[in-house]
Structures are given as structure tokens and as C-alpha cells.
Scaffold this motif. Structure first.
Motif, PDB file in Angstrom:
ATOM      1  N   ILE A  85       0.844  -1.188   0.000  1.00 49.70           N
ATOM      2  CA  ILE A  85       0.000   0.000   0.000  1.00 49.70           C
ATOM      3  C   ILE A  85       0.881   1.240   0.000  1.00 49.70           C
ATOM      4  CG2 ILE A  85      -1.703   1.302   1.385  1.00 49.70           C
ATOM      5  CD1 ILE A  85      -2.846  -1.208   0.135  1.00 49.70           C
ATOM      6  N   ASP A  86       0.425   2.300  -0.652  1.00 56.25           N
ATOM      7  CA  ASP A  86       1.153   3.567  -0.632  1.00 56.25           C
ATOM      8  C   ASP A  86       0.633   4.398   0.535  1.00 56.25           C
ATOM      9  OD1 ASP A  86       2.544   2.881  -2.981  1.00 56.25           O
ATOM     10  OD2 ASP A  86       0.876   3.588  -4.213  1.00 56.25           O
ATOM     11  N   VAL A  87       1.452   4.535   1.576  1.00 58.08           N
ATOM     12  CA  VAL A  87       1.064   5.273   2.776  1.00 58.08           C
ATOM     13  C   VAL A  87       1.652   6.685   2.705  1.00 58.08           C
ATOM     14  CG1 VAL A  87       1.128   5.366   5.293  1.00 58.08           C
ATOM     15  CG2 VAL A  87       0.960   3.153   4.125  1.00 58.08           C
ATOM     16  N   HIS A  88       0.773   7.680   2.729  1.00 58.98           N
ATOM     17  CA  HIS A  88       1.189   9.083   2.679  1.00 58.98           C
ATOM     18  C   HIS A  88       0.986   9.688   4.064  1.00 58.98           C
ATOM     19  CE1 HIS A  88       1.170   8.841  -1.756  1.00 58.98           C
ATOM     20  NE2 HIS A  88       0.121   8.062  -1.567  1.00 58.98           N
ATOM     21  N   ARG A  89       2.021  10.325   4.596  1.00 60.20           N
ATOM     22  CA  ARG A  89       1.964  10.854   5.953  1.00 60.20           C
ATOM     23  C   ARG A  89       1.917  12.385   5.957  1.00 60.20           C
ATOM     24  NH1 ARG A  89       4.739   5.933   6.605  1.00 60.20           N
ATOM     25  NH2 ARG A  89       4.121   4.843   8.515  1.00 60.20           N
ATOM     26  N   TYR A  90       1.160  12.940   6.907  1.00 60.99           N
ATOM     27  CA  TYR A  90       0.981  14.385   7.016  1.00 60.99           C
ATOM     28  C   TYR A  90       1.160  14.819   8.474  1.00 60.99           C
ATOM     29  CZ  TYR A  90      -1.347  13.397   2.587  1.00 60.99           C
ATOM     30  OH  TYR A  90      -1.642  12.937   1.324  1.00 60.99           O
ATOM     31  N   GLN A  91       1.674  16.021   8.649  1.00 63.22           N
ATOM     32  CA  GLN A  91       1.843  16.570   9.996  1.00 63.22           C
ATOM     33  C   GLN A  91       0.526  17.103  10.555  1.00 63.22           C
ATOM     34  OE1 GLN A  91       4.672  16.449  11.954  1.00 63.22           O
ATOM     35  NE2 GLN A  91       5.258  15.039  10.315  1.00 63.22           N
ATOM     36  N   THR A  92      -0.338  17.621   9.673  1.00 63.01           N
ATOM     37  CA  THR A  92      -1.598  18.208  10.139  1.00 63.01           C
ATOM     38  C   THR A  92      -2.765  17.726   9.283  1.00 63.01           C
ATOM     39  OG1 THR A  92      -1.499  20.155   8.698  1.00 63.01           O
ATOM     40  CG2 THR A  92      -0.377  20.303  10.827  1.00 63.01           C
ATOM     41  N   THR A  93      -3.957  17.807   9.867  1.00 57.58           N
ATOM     42  CA  THR A  93      -5.176  17.445   9.152  1.00 57.58           C
ATOM     43  C   THR A  93      -5.408  18.385   7.973  1.00 57.58           C
ATOM     44  OG1 THR A  93      -6.195  16.495  11.122  1.00 57.58           O
ATOM     45  CG2 THR A  93      -7.681  17.188   9.365  1.00 57.58           C
ATOM     46  N   ASP A  94      -5.176  19.683   8.190  1.00 56.60           N
ATOM     47  CA  ASP A  94      -5.388  20.663   7.111  1.00 56.60           C
ATOM     48  C   ASP A  94      -4.524  20.347   5.898  1.00 56.60           C
ATOM     49  OD1 ASP A  94      -7.319  22.133   8.421  1.00 56.60           O
ATOM     50  OD2 ASP A  94      -5.903  23.560   9.285  1.00 56.60           O
ATOM     51  N   GLU A  95      -3.269  19.951   6.148  1.00 55.83           N
ATOM     52  CA  GLU A  95      -2.362  19.595   5.046  1.00 55.83           C
ATOM     53  C   GLU A  95      -2.910  18.405   4.272  1.00 55.83           C
ATOM     54  OE1 GLU A  95       2.188  17.889   4.344  1.00 55.83           O
ATOM     55  OE2 GLU A  95       1.414  18.181   6.378  1.00 55.83           O
ATOM     56  N   CYS A  96      -3.419  17.423   4.988  1.00 51.23           N
ATOM     57  CA  CYS A  96      -3.975  16.236   4.348  1.00 51.23           C
ATOM     58  C   CYS A  96      -5.202  16.585   3.507  1.00 51.23           C
ATOM     59  CB  CYS A  96      -4.335  15.205   5.420  1.00 51.23           C
ATOM     60  SG  CYS A  96      -5.007  13.662   4.765  1.00 51.23           S
TER      61      CYS A  96
END
Length: 217
Positions: A85-96
């Protein structure tokens, strides 16, 4: 976009025919039309369980917001379904949310509140990102305020909500079953299939970097 067909052909010589066919079978049912976003899940086994469900039901991309518990997730999520699976990580919800909306996704918050659509009445008709939050706290206000819609599983008992991993499995199974019967463009493109074949083939070969280095000589 240039794709190295020769490298894929070369590396496929190091895996079995059964393995190559398995990749094709799985990729024929993979989708990025529907994706999943997980917001601040503290229990590590829940995050891994959701990712396993995505793999099992054919969701290729998973988006993980690591606002509060990111370091724990980075250190403790064991490799398993994650490699497929391609897992994309974000620091904040807004960024996601911003990234997903720029990618053309509608944001659907899974929550028992907010006059949500029942799962049985909900249809995926455009690129959709399903947001899941913790069982205790639910989704953040950032998701609830920016969501394009709300979705819930009908409940007939005393419990108001389910564990996130259970909810994700139930919702994905139903929505993806319907999506695959539809005429919407849910499948991966030809280039996306090739890229994942190359990625998965590399992950199936011991000392693949050394083999590629020899190939490039």
C-alpha cells in the motif's frame, strides 16, 4: 512520463510466474478512486488493521495524519500489508485535506453524527476520500467543517460507534463491491499498474539494489 520497461522485464526474471500473475490479479482490482485517511489514531494496532483492510479490499493509497502520535506510528507500525500500500503521511489534518482536495477528492467524514448518510444509501460517484477518526474522540473539527459529506453505519444496539478498524472494513467492503460493478473509472491507469508492478517486483527480490547496479553496468 518515461517508464523503464526494460528494467521491469529484467527484474521479473528474478520472480516466479506465479508471483507475476498474482501481481496482475491484485492490480486489476486496485483503486485510487476511493482512498482512506486516518486521523490521529493512537492505538497502533488500529492503524495497521485499517491498512490491512485497505490492502484486502483493494485501496491503494492510505493517508495518515500524524499530528499528535506521529513518532509512535513511524517507529512501531510493522511492515506487512504496508509494503503493498502507498502510505502518505501528514503533519496536520489541514495539510492532508488540502492535498486530497487538490487531487480532486471529495472529503467524506465517517461519523455517527451530523445527519450522516447511511452506508446502504451512500454511493461513490466521484473520487472520494473516507476520513476515519478515533473511536473515543471521533474526527477533528477540521475534518467535520471541511467535509463534503458524512457517512455512518446503521446501528441497532446500545453501542453508538464501532472500533475504527471494524468500521473501515465494513464500509470498504460495501462501497468497493458497489464501485467495481459501476461504470466509473475506478481502476488504476496502465502506467500506474506498471509502476506498482515494478515497485512490488523490487520488494520481492533479495539484494535488489545490487541486482539493479549490475543491470546498469
Amino acid at each position: 512520463m518515461h517508464f523503464d520497461y526494460d528494467l521491469l522485464t529484467y527484474l521479473e526474471g528474478f520472480v516466479t510466474e506465479e508471483r507475476k500473475q498474482r501481481f496482475l490479479d491484485v492490480l486489476s482490482k486496485r483503486t485510487r478512486f476511493l482512498t482512506v485517511a486516518i486521523e490521529d489514531v493512537y492505538q497502533l494496532h488500529n492503524t495497521s488493521a485499517v491498512i490491512r483492510s485497505c490492502d484486502a479490499f483493494g485501496v491503494q493509497n492510505v493517508h495518515v495524519v500524524e499530528d499528535r502520535f506521529g513518532k509512535r506510528l513511524d517507529k512501531n507500525i510493522a511492515m506487512g500489508a504496508e509494503q503493498w500500500i502507498d502510505v502518505h503521511r501528514y503533519q496536520t489534518t489541514d495539510e492532508c485535506i488540502t492535498t486530497l482536495k487538490e487531487g480532486g477528492y471529495e472529503i467524506i467524514a465517517t461519523t455517527p453524527h451530523n445527519n450522516s448518510n447511511l452506508l446502504s444509501d451512500f454511493k461513490v460517484t466521484s473520487k472520494t476520500a473516507l476520513f476515519f477518526g478515533t473511536e473515543k474522540e471521533g474526527l477533528s473539527e477540521a475534518v467535520l467543517q471541511k467535509a463534503d459529506g458524512f457517512l455512518k453505519i446503521p446501528m441497532v444496539g446500545f453501542s453508538e460507534s464501532l472500533n475504527i478498524s471494524v468500521s473501515a472494513a465494513i464500509i470498504l467492503q460495501e462501497l468497493l463491491d458497489d464501485l467495481r460493478k459501476s461504470k466509473y473509472p475506478w481502476q488504476l491507469s496502465e502506467l500506474e499498474v506498471l509502476e506498482k508492478k515494478l515497485d512490488w517486483t523490487k520488494k520481492s527480490i533479495n539484494d535488489v539494489e545490487g541486482i539493479i547496479a549490475r543491470y546498469l553496468e
